[in-house]
Design a protein around this motif. Sequence first.
Motif, mmCIF file in Angstrom:
data_model
loop_
_atom_site.group_PDB
_atom_site.id
_atom_site.type_symbol
_atom_site.label_atom_id
_atom_site.label_comp_id
_atom_site.label_asym_id
_atom_site.label_seq_id
_atom_site.Cartn_x
_atom_site.Cartn_y
_atom_site.Cartn_z
ATOM 1 N N LEU A 91 0.829 -1.211 0.000
ATOM 2 C CA LEU A 91 0.000 0.000 0.000
ATOM 3 C C LEU A 91 0.863 1.262 0.000
ATOM 4 N N GLU A 92 1.908 1.288 0.836
ATOM 5 C CA GLU A 92 2.771 2.482 0.924
ATOM 6 C C GLU A 92 3.462 2.762 -0.417
ATOM 7 N N ASN A 93 3.845 1.684 -1.136
ATOM 8 C CA ASN A 93 4.478 1.866 -2.445
ATOM 9 C C ASN A 93 3.505 2.415 -3.476
ATOM 10 N N ILE A 94 2.262 1.932 -3.423
ATOM 11 C CA ILE A 94 1.284 2.368 -4.435
ATOM 12 C C ILE A 94 0.977 3.860 -4.295
ATOM 13 N N ILE A 95 0.878 4.351 -3.063
ATOM 14 C CA ILE A 95 0.460 5.757 -2.875
ATOM 15 C C ILE A 95 1.642 6.715 -2.736
ATOM 16 N N LEU A 96 2.877 6.160 -2.783
ATOM 17 C CA LEU A 96 4.064 6.990 -2.555
ATOM 18 C C LEU A 96 4.113 8.189 -3.513
ATOM 19 N N GLY A 97 4.187 9.381 -2.938
ATOM 20 C CA GLY A 97 4.265 10.587 -3.766
ATOM 21 C C GLY A 97 2.927 11.237 -4.046
ATOM 22 N N VAL A 98 1.830 10.488 -3.904
ATOM 23 C CA VAL A 98 0.485 11.080 -4.096
ATOM 24 C C VAL A 98 -0.419 10.680 -2.917
ATOM 25 N N GLU A 99 0.159 10.703 -1.713
ATOM 26 C CA GLU A 99 -0.583 10.264 -0.532
ATOM 27 C C GLU A 99 -1.749 11.225 -0.258
ATOM 28 N N PRO A 100 -2.967 10.676 -0.032
ATOM 29 C CA PRO A 100 -4.085 11.555 0.343
ATOM 30 C C PRO A 100 -3.872 12.018 1.789
ATOM 31 N N ASP A 101 -3.956 13.319 2.048
ATOM 32 C CA ASP A 101 -3.730 13.744 3.428
ATOM 33 C C ASP A 101 -4.735 14.819 3.851
ATOM 34 N N LYS A 102 -4.945 14.887 5.174
ATOM 35 C CA LYS A 102 -5.753 15.951 5.771
ATOM 36 C C LYS A 102 -4.892 16.574 6.849
ATOM 37 N N MET A 103 -4.701 17.898 6.764
ATOM 38 C CA MET A 103 -3.920 18.621 7.772
ATOM 39 C C MET A 103 -2.526 17.988 7.952
ATOM 40 N N GLY A 104 -1.964 17.428 6.862
ATOM 41 C CA GLY A 104 -0.612 16.869 6.953
ATOM 42 C C GLY A 104 -0.555 15.425 7.419
ATOM 43 N N PHE A 105 -1.723 14.815 7.691
ATOM 44 C CA PHE A 105 -1.741 13.397 8.107
ATOM 45 C C PHE A 105 -2.203 12.523 6.938
ATOM 46 N N ILE A 106 -1.464 11.435 6.682
ATOM 47 C CA ILE A 106 -1.835 10.561 5.560
ATOM 48 C C ILE A 106 -3.125 9.811 5.889
ATOM 49 N N GLN A 107 -4.055 9.832 4.948
ATOM 50 C CA GLN A 107 -5.340 9.127 5.124
ATOM 51 C C GLN A 107 -5.223 7.723 4.518
ATOM 52 N N LYS A 108 -4.663 6.800 5.309
ATOM 53 C CA LYS A 108 -4.405 5.465 4.753
ATOM 54 C C LYS A 108 -5.690 4.688 4.480
ATOM 55 N N LYS A 109 -6.723 4.936 5.302
ATOM 56 C CA LYS A 109 -7.976 4.180 5.157
ATOM 57 C C LYS A 109 -8.593 4.454 3.777
ATOM 58 N N GLU A 110 -8.624 5.743 3.433
ATOM 59 C CA GLU A 110 -9.150 6.177 2.131
ATOM 60 C C GLU A 110 -8.357 5.528 0.993
ATOM 61 N N ALA A 111 -7.027 5.618 1.122
ATOM 62 C CA ALA A 111 -6.138 5.086 0.089
ATOM 63 C C ALA A 111 -6.344 3.583 -0.056
ATOM 64 N N ARG A 112 -6.440 2.892 1.080
ATOM 65 C CA ARG A 112 -6.617 1.434 1.058
ATOM 66 C C ARG A 112 -7.898 1.064 0.312
ATOM 67 N N GLU A 113 -8.982 1.802 0.579
ATOM 68 C CA GLU A 113 -10.267 1.491 -0.078
ATOM 69 C C GLU A 113 -10.135 1.644 -1.590
ATOM 70 N N LYS A 114 -9.472 2.728 -2.014
ATOM 71 C CA LYS A 114 -9.318 2.958 -3.460
ATOM 72 C C LYS A 114 -8.454 1.860 -4.096
ATOM 73 N N VAL A 115 -7.356 1.500 -3.409
ATOM 74 C CA VAL A 115 -6.452 0.477 -3.939
ATOM 75 C C VAL A 115 -7.161 -0.876 -4.028
ATOM 76 N N MET A 116 -7.908 -1.232 -2.976
ATOM 77 C CA MET A 116 -8.594 -2.531 -2.982
ATOM 78 C C MET A 116 -9.684 -2.572 -4.057
ATOM 79 N N ALA A 117 -10.355 -1.436 -4.270
ATOM 80 C CA ALA A 117 -11.385 -1.370 -5.320
ATOM 81 C C ALA A 117 -10.741 -1.587 -6.693
ATOM 82 N N LEU A 118 -9.573 -0.956 -6.911
ATOM 83 C CA LEU A 118 -8.874 -1.126 -8.193
ATOM 84 C C LEU A 118 -8.409 -2.567 -8.368
ATOM 85 N N SER A 119 -7.881 -3.145 -7.279
ATOM 86 C CA SER A 119 -7.341 -4.508 -7.382
ATOM 87 C C SER A 119 -8.480 -5.496 -7.690
#
Length: 508
Positions: A91-119
């Motif tokens: 997951l960290e490799n897939i989002i590296l460089g385009v991490e979704p963030d709010k107030m400087g915190f990476i939103q991993k849950k959001e990213a995970r959902e998008k990645v799993m939907a694509l997979s």
Amino acid sequence: MLNITKEFPGIIANDNITLRLQKGEIHALLGENGAGKSTLMSVLFGLYQAEKGEIRKDGKVVQINNPNDANALGIGMVHQHFKLVEIFTVLENIILGVEPDKMGFIQKKEAREKVMALSEKYGLKINPDALIEKISVGMQQRVEILKMLYRENDILIFDEPTAVLTPQEIDELMEIMRGFAKEGKSILFITHKLNEIMAVADRCTVLRKGKCIGTVDIKDTTKEELSKMMVGRDVNFKVEKEDSKAKDVVLAVREVTVPSQAHKKDAVRNVSFDVRAGEIVCLAGIDGNGQTEFVSALTGLEKMSGGSISLCGKDITKASIRTRSKSGMSHIPEDRHKHGLVLDYSLEENMVLQRYWQPRFQNKGFIKHQEVRNYARDLIKQYDVRSGQGPITVVRSMSGGNQQKAIIAREIDKEHELLVAVQPTRGLDVGAIEYIHKQLVATRDAGKAVLLVSLELDEVMNVSDRILVMYEGEIVGELDPKKTTVEELGLYMSGAKRDVAKENGNAK
């Protein structure tokens, strides 16, 4: 891409090349090793800047200074040697460089959902929490593809995508590519494998020595015509060889067991077989069935937990790597970057890695540089290793296929009784494959023993004199290539069929 020219010291990698990609097409880029295919795609992806020429997207001239510019234009690339961070998760490799963030915190849950939907959507099953260093190369490639999809790229560049895959994974990848094209994505597909081009491509552009030879419609051409455009001569797809005249046993493997690094089970269990002088024995199997671990134990890179190995009648079970090398073992490794070359050394230094201590190359501890250079020049000429600056070229800057040729030249030329060749033609073009197969047969005919480890079924059937099939760390069958079929070989490789006589591990 219009009239692109890209130069490096001593070489014009791309000489006035024009390439047009249509929406929703799979466009193959074919050429020998070092023909300039990867360079051209690296210009498109912003890794290199062309000296001349322009790139247009949807009719407009665009400037691509770096990969971020390419991504912004919807251009993504899966590289021949993957660009992944080994100690990060999938997951960290897939989002590296385009991490979704709010107030400087990476939103991993959001990213995970998008990645799993694509997979799910593209049938690219992955474990998002697995570390890259722990997963197979086929899985790593899926991560690279998901990186492109996550960035919503619509022009997808695949550089030699099948060089490291098993036949099953190749079929899956072809299906995925067809799905992308149906959706209107455009694919540029670099490969040497003519069967794959005939199976999935719509059009093919052929490069030779940096120049564009032409673009053809796949439905109007043949494999033979493409190979002639690519190499400039007719290529013989059949391996010409006499029947083998096997003599004394050179390699004797008895009850070898190798523990697995990844799980509790042994990777190799009670494997026994012989390889005789004057024969090519092929260890065939689907990737991940213990071949890699077996070769590591055989060559001294990993420790065995049981069994013995002897070479020319001498026990080498506990011998060091150099002792094995001096005892007559040559090794063309599976991973040319990790185990085959020192990438930041020059070509001439790599050519003598196995021999620099011999009197021919050193005097009282000092290297005889002129002797090394002359030797390297001879090998470069004999094996047609192409490099911008000859013996002083830094190996990292050479094309993958020419790096492979350099290893093969070094290993075949040094004195040996046993040649262990693991995937020797991985990532090579048809001309180079034809040449290397001839070298393997010549090594055999010179009375040496050859142990070939290959995933390419055509290579297994064409080159070997005997086939041993490995499944889940055991030898499950011994086949004669003259009497078996690819289908039968496939059944053994998938574990659906076993040779009862081999159950006791007595493959002789």
